[in-house]
Design an enzyme around this catalytic site. Structure first.
Site: not given
Length: 389
Positions: A33-35, A125, A127, A130, A174
């Site tokens: 995460e955030h990588t 959320a 997920l 967008s 994403d």
């Protein structure tokens, strides 16, 4: 459900002919995460819920867009020759940005279309509602206008749309997960090189449970961009001391330990520590998953959350309350926040025999701590975006 959407489309756009149908999933990130914007590894999968579209090509240059999720906004209309960000167009700026990005890359789009969207991803959320609508728009453009463009190029253009048109400095994860998803597999993606590997997620008598904090948050105006800047500043400091990297993701934990003393700003050091250690956790976790060692994978999910809480500071009361309640439950293999943070969702792996008690007990404890009702979803791993036959 699609039959109902087609019926709605024909009523709203007063049309009785043939229509095209498309689907694009949401995504959840299991670890890493955030990588993504730190040039590291992520491990997302596409979900079996997402965004549906019913579409008809037009003869003129007008786009007419309607969302069942924002019915109060009615039909949002704009023109092919005037694709600019407009606050009043609200959600429709996402598809608009993708259309503009395709045009900027000289893809031939010579008319508009009518489209009805419906998403069963909870908005805000974390997920990727967008990214789901962005990649969905790209898939629609490719199909309607018979464009010669591959899915990776489409994914990249969707990221450009989000960065440049919407103004959110998100990484590629994403859109990549939404576009490249594969049923029952997660994707180990190197965000620096875009090399990727499908890894089967074989959960025997276990489920992925997503819990939504239902805390309102906005990604564009949240502290997301601040975290990214901190990491970029840390890279600059290291480069000034002859470390010579483009991203923190290039450093192993051992290498980072040797050079981290150069980063004297405490906040930058904490952010960089998370980026480097989380990247290593993602790589190790996937190796455990390949050996079907879900218990060790779960432990690394827990460590990921602790790092996001203490070093990256992107969790907050709501996410921490959900995760800490999950850790106390029998049958929880691992639990962590997922997505950008500051609200949004947690992802947990839970033994099937305990899923009902997990939802009941975690929901109860969460409400006691925050006053909010959490929503729970059992997630199945689905395919990426495409046309629905």
């Amino acid at each position: 459900m699609l039959e109902n959407l087609i019926k709605d489309f024909k009523e709203i756009f007063k049309y009785s002919g043939e229509v095209e149908r498309f689907f694009s999933p949401g995504r959840v990130n299991l670890i890493g995460e955030h990588t993504d914007y730190n040039g590291g590894f992520v491990f997302p999968c596409a979900l079996d819920f997402g965004t549906y579209a019913v579409v008809k090509k037009r003869e003129d240059k007008t786009f007419k867009m309607y969302s069942k999720n924002f019915e109060n906004l009615g039909i949002i209309e704009f023109n092919l020759d005037n694709l600019i960000y407009d606050k009043k167009d609200d959600w429709a700026n996402y598809p608009k940005g993708v259309i503009k990005t395709f045009l900027d890359r000289n893809y031939k789009i010579d008319s508009g279309f009518d489209v009805l969207f419906f998403g069963n991803i909870p908005n805000g959320a974390g997920l990727s509602s967008s990214a789901s609508i962005e990649v969905l728009t790209a898939v629609i453009l490719k199909d309607l206008f018979k464009l010669d463009v591959d899915i990776i190029e489409m994914v990249k253009m969707c990221q450009v749309a989000e960065n440049k048109f919407i103004g959110v400095n998100s990484g590629i994860m994403d859109q990549f997960a939404v576009g490249m998803g594969k049923k029952d597999n997660a994707i180990l993606l190197d965000c620096n090189t875009l090399k990727y590997e499908y890894v089967p997620v074989k959960l025997v008598n276990m489920s992925i449970v997503i819990a939504n904090t239902n805390k309102k948050r906005g990604l564009a105006d949240s502290k997301y961009n601040e975290r990214r800047t901190s990491c970029e500043e840390a890279v600059k400091v290291l480069n000034n001391n002859e470390v010579n990297i483009k991203y923190l993701g290039e450093l192993t934990v051992t290498e980072f330990e040797k050079v981290k003393h150069y980063i004297t700003d405490e906040e930058q050091l904490k952010r960089a520590t998370h980026a480097v250690t989380e990247n290593e956790r993602a790589k190790i976790a996937v190796e455990f998953l390949k050996k079907d060692d879900i218990a060790e994978f779960g432990k690394l999910m827990n460590k990921s959350h602790t790092s996001l809480r203490d070093d990256y500071e992107v969790t907050g009361l709501e996410l921490d309350s959900l995760v800490e309640a999950a850790w106390e439950e029998k049958g929880t293999v691992g639990s962590r926040m997922t997505g950008a943070g500051f609200g949004g969702c947690t992802v947990s792996i839970v033994e099937n025999d305990y899923v009902d008690s997990f939802i009941k007990n975690v929901g109860k404890k969460y409400k006691e701590k925050t006053g909010l009702e959490a929503s729970f979803y059992i997630a199945n791993i689905g395919d990426g975006a495409g046309k629905v036959k």
